[in-house]
Scaffold this active site. Structure first.
Site, PDB file in Angstrom:
ATOM      1  N   SER A  71       0.828  -1.204   0.000  1.00  0.00           N
ATOM      2  CA  SER A  71       0.000   0.000   0.000  1.00  0.00           C
ATOM      3  C   SER A  71       0.859   1.248   0.000  1.00  0.00           C
ATOM      4  CB  SER A  71      -0.915   0.035   1.217  1.00  0.00           C
ATOM      5  OG  SER A  71      -1.605   1.265   1.233  1.00  0.00           O
ATOM      6  N   LYS A 122      -4.712  -6.375   3.682  1.00  0.00           N
ATOM      7  CA  LYS A 122      -4.628  -5.268   2.716  1.00  0.00           C
ATOM      8  C   LYS A 122      -6.029  -4.890   2.228  1.00  0.00           C
ATOM      9  CE  LYS A 122      -3.048  -2.386  -0.443  1.00  0.00           C
ATOM     10  NZ  LYS A 122      -3.970  -2.270  -1.502  1.00  0.00           N
ATOM     11  N   HIS A 165      -7.673  -2.923   4.874  1.00  0.00           N
ATOM     12  CA  HIS A 165      -7.066  -1.585   4.807  1.00  0.00           C
ATOM     13  C   HIS A 165      -7.802  -0.748   3.756  1.00  0.00           C
ATOM     14  CE1 HIS A 165      -4.488   1.176   2.550  1.00  0.00           C
ATOM     15  NE2 HIS A 165      -3.868   1.451   3.675  1.00  0.00           N
ATOM     16  N   ASN A 166      -8.035  -1.317   2.601  1.00  0.00           N
ATOM     17  CA  ASN A 166      -8.709  -0.564   1.540  1.00  0.00           C
ATOM     18  C   ASN A 166     -10.161  -0.260   1.894  1.00  0.00           C
ATOM     19  OD1 ASN A 166      -6.271  -1.103   0.277  1.00  0.00           O
ATOM     20  ND2 ASN A 166      -7.213  -1.340  -1.729  1.00  0.00           N
ATOM     21  N   GLU A 215     -10.016   2.548   4.078  1.00  0.00           N
ATOM     22  CA  GLU A 215      -9.668   3.726   3.256  1.00  0.00           C
ATOM     23  C   GLU A 215     -10.938   4.312   2.607  1.00  0.00           C
ATOM     24  OE1 GLU A 215      -6.356   2.943   0.518  1.00  0.00           O
ATOM     25  OE2 GLU A 215      -7.526   3.951  -1.032  1.00  0.00           O
TER      26      GLU A 215
END
Ligand code: 2AM
Length: 504
Positions: free
Chosen positions: A133, A205, A208-209, A212
Site C-alpha cells: 500500500s 490489505k 485496509h482498503n 480507506e
C-alpha cells in the site's frame, strides 16, 4: 550468471518503482515484463536517471531472468490481479527449482492467494501474498507491506522487505520522509511484519482498503457540510483541514485534502476557480472496498459504515439520474447556518467519532475472519505497519496499537478506554451534526451509519425480539426466550395461538 538477489515481473509503474526501491537499498534486481518493450524502456530510463541503475538487470527471456536469480529465488509479481497473475505464475513454474518463492505484490483477492499458495507449495515452491500500500510514491520510497505465507518463506524475504518498507520514528510513530532516488531512509521502524499464513496478507490489505473507503467518505461528508450548510468555499474548507491536521485527526488523507481544497484550477489562468469545483462528482472504484463489504456480509460482521462508503460511491456514479431526480424530489431548503466556528468544531468531532467506529468495524471484521480462515492476527502490529507508507497512515493508528498492546483480546476498539472517552466526549456534537444535516437535507450516510453502529453496539436490548417473533410467525424459524437458557428454541403454532388481548 547468478547475480541477482531478487527478481521482479511486471514493469508498470508500481513494478518499476518497487524495483528501484529495492535497488536503492543495495540489492541487485533482475526485471522481466511480458512485453520486452517495457523492460527496454525501463532499463534505458534507469541508465539515464537512476543512481542505482547498475543493480537493475533487464531480461528478454524468462528463462534467463529466472537463472540470473540466487537460490532460493525470490520473484516478486506486480502484474494485474486475476488471470494475469495466474498466467505469469504458469510461465515461471517450468523454470523454478525447489524452495523458490513467488511473492505476489498485486491487489489479489485473498481466496486466490490461498489457492495459489496451496498449489505452489504442493509443487515444492513457496508463495507469499503481500499487500503493498502507498501507491506509486509508496512503492518508490517506502510502502506499507503486508505479507502472508509460510514462516520459512518469510524468513528468506524479510531482510529485503524490512529494508524497502516505509519507516516510522520509533518514538512518535510518524513516517520518516525525505528519501530521494539513491538515498533511501536509514533507520526507523519498518512498516512490515509477517501478517499470517497464506491469504492473511492480502486479506489485511483488503480491509485496509475498505477502511480507506470509509475514511475518504467521512472526509467528503465533512467537506459537504461545510460547503452546503455553512456556505464555505473550497479554500476556506481547506484551511479547516489544515488545522485538523495539527490535531488528533492528523493523517495523510486529511493532509492531502487540505492541499487539494486550496488548489485552484490549472485550466483557469485567472486563478479564480477552485480545482475541486471543476471535478465531476462521480466516484470510481476498483473493487477492494466492495470485497471488504461483501466479506463482512458473508461473515455476518457488522461493517455497515464500510459498506455504506461503497454504496455512497455507487450512488455518486448515478450522476445523470441524480440530476434528473433533483428537479422532481424536493427536500428542505434552509438558509446557511451562521454559527460557523462551533459547527466546524462539531463536524470535527463527528468525523473523529465516525472514524473510530469505522476502524472498530474493520478490526472486528478481522477478528471474525481469523477464526474463519485459521489465522492468528496481531492487531497491534497490523495498526503499527499501517503507521507509514499506506494511504490510511495516521497518528490515530498509534492509539490502536496501544489499545491492542494493552489487551490483545480486546473485543471491540470502542471498549478501549482511550476510544471510549473519545466517543463520550464527542458524541453530543456528533449527534448534533447529523441532526443538522438531516434538517438541511444533506446526505451524511457514513456519519449516520457509524452512529447507528455505536448506538447499536452499546444497546443491551435491540428490537430483534420482534424480528424473531416475526420470523417464527411466517416461517417457523423458532425463537429463544429471555426467561430460558440460551440455545433452547421455542416455536409458537401461530394459527392455533389463542389471541389474548392484553389488559395492560
Ligand atoms: P505488459 O506490459 O506486457 O502488458 C500491468 O498491466 C502489468 O501487468 C504490466 O507489466 C503487464 O505486462 C502485466 N500483464 C498484464 N496482463 C498480463 C498477462 N496476461 N501476462 C503477463 N503479464 C501481464
Amino acid at each position: 550468471m547468478t547475480t541477482a538477489d531478487i527478481g521482479l515481473v511486471g514493469l508498470a509503474v508500481m513494478g518499476q518503482n518497487l524495483a528501484l526501491n529495492i535497488a536503492d537499498h543495495g540489492y541487485t534486481i533482475a526485471v522481466y515484463n511480458r512485453s520486452f518493450e517495457r523492460t527496454k524502456d525501463f532499463t534505458a530510463h534507469c541508465a539515464a536517471h537512476e543512481p542505482s541503475h547498475a543493480r537493475v538487470l533487464g531480461f528478454e527471456a524468462i528463462s534467463d531472468f529466472v537463472k540470473s536469480i540466487k537460490r532460493p529465488r525470490k520473484i516478486v509479481l506486480l502484474v494485474k490481479a486475476g488471470a494475469a497473475t495466474d498466467a505469469t505464475i504458469d510461465a515461471l513454474i517450468p523454470h523454478l527449482e525447489a524452495d523458490d518463492i513467488i511473492i505476489d505484490g498485486g491487489n489479489a483477492l485473498w481466496t486466490d492467494t490461498i489457492r495459489r499458495e496451496k498449489a505452489l507449495s504442493a509443487q515444492g515452491f513457496a508463495f507469499i501474498g503481500s499487500g503493498v500500500s502507498g501507491g506509486e510514491t509508496g512503492a518508490r520510497f517506502g510502502p506499507s507491506l503486508m505479507p502472508g505465507g509460510s514462516a520459512t518463506a518469510w524468513a528468506s524475504l524479510e531482510p529485503i522487505w524490512r529494508d524497502i518498507a516505509a519507516k516510522v520514528d520509533p518514538v512518535t510513530g510518524k513516517q520518516l520522509d525525505g528519501a530521494t532516488p539513491g538515498n533511501p531512509i536509514a533507520g526507523g521502524v519498518s512498516c512490515t511484519a509477517h501478517v499470517g499464513t497464506d491469504g492473511a496478507g492480502h486479506y489485511v490489505k483488503m480491509v485496509h482498503n475498505g477502511i480507506e473507503y470509509i475514511d475518504m467518505q467521512l472526509i467528503c461528508e465533512a467537506y459537504s457540510l461545510m460547503k452546503t450548510m455553512l456556505g464555505m468555499n473550497a479554500g476556506e474548507i481547506g484551511k479547516v483541514f489544515e488545522q485538523w491536521n495539527q490535531g488528533k485527526l492528523a493523517s495523510f488523507l486529511i493532509e492531502i485534502t487540505a492541499d487539494i481544497l486550496q488548489q485552484t484550477d490549472p485550466a483557469d489562468a485567472t486563478g479564480n476557480t477552485w480545482f475541486v469545483d471543476k471535478v465531476l462528482d462521480t466516484a470510481g472504484q476498483k473493487g477492494t472496498g466492495m470485497w471488504t463489504a461483501a466479506n463482512a456480509l458473508e461473515l455476518g460482521a457488522p461493517a455497515n459504515a464500510i459498506a455504506e462508503a461503497v454504496f455512497a460511491r455507487a450512488l455518486s456514479a448515478l450522476k445523470e439520474e441524480r440530476v434528473a431526480a433533483s428537479a422532481i424530489l424536493k427536500g428542505p431548503s434552509l438558509p446557511v447556518e451562521t454559527d460557523r466556528a462551533n459547527i466546524i468544531n462539531a463536524i470535527g468531532d463527528a468525523l473523529y467519532s465516525s472514524k473510530i467506529c469505522a476502524y472498530a468495524q474493520g478490526f472486528q471484521l478481522m477478528v471474525q475472519a481469523q477464526k474463519e480462515y485459521n489465522w492468528t492476527l496481531d492487531f497491534g502490529t497490523i495498526a503499527q505497519i499501517w503507521r507509514g507508507g499506506c494511504i490510511i497512515r495516521a497518528d490515530f493508528l498509534q492509539k490502536i496499537t496501544d489499545a491492542y498492546r494493552n489487551d490483545a483480546g480486546l473485543k471491540n476498539l470502542m471498549l478501549d478506554s482511550y476510544f471510549t472517552n473519545a466517543l463520550h466526549d464527542a458524541q453530543n456534537n456528533w449527534r448534533e451534526v447529523i441532526a443538522l444535516a438531516t434538517r438541511h437535507g444533506i446526505p451524511v450516510p457514513a456519519f449516520g451509519s457509524a452512529l447507528a453502529y455505536f448506538d447499536g453496539y452499546r444497546s443491551a436490548t435491540l428490537p430483534a425480539n420482534l424480528l424473531q417473533a416475526q420470523r417464527d410467525y411466517f416461517g417457523a424459524h423458532t425463537y429463544e426466550r429471555i426467561d430460558a437458557p440460551r440455545g433452547e428454541f421455542y416455536h409458537v403454532d401461530w394459527p392455533q395461538m389463542p389471541r389474548v388481548q392484553s389488559k395492560m
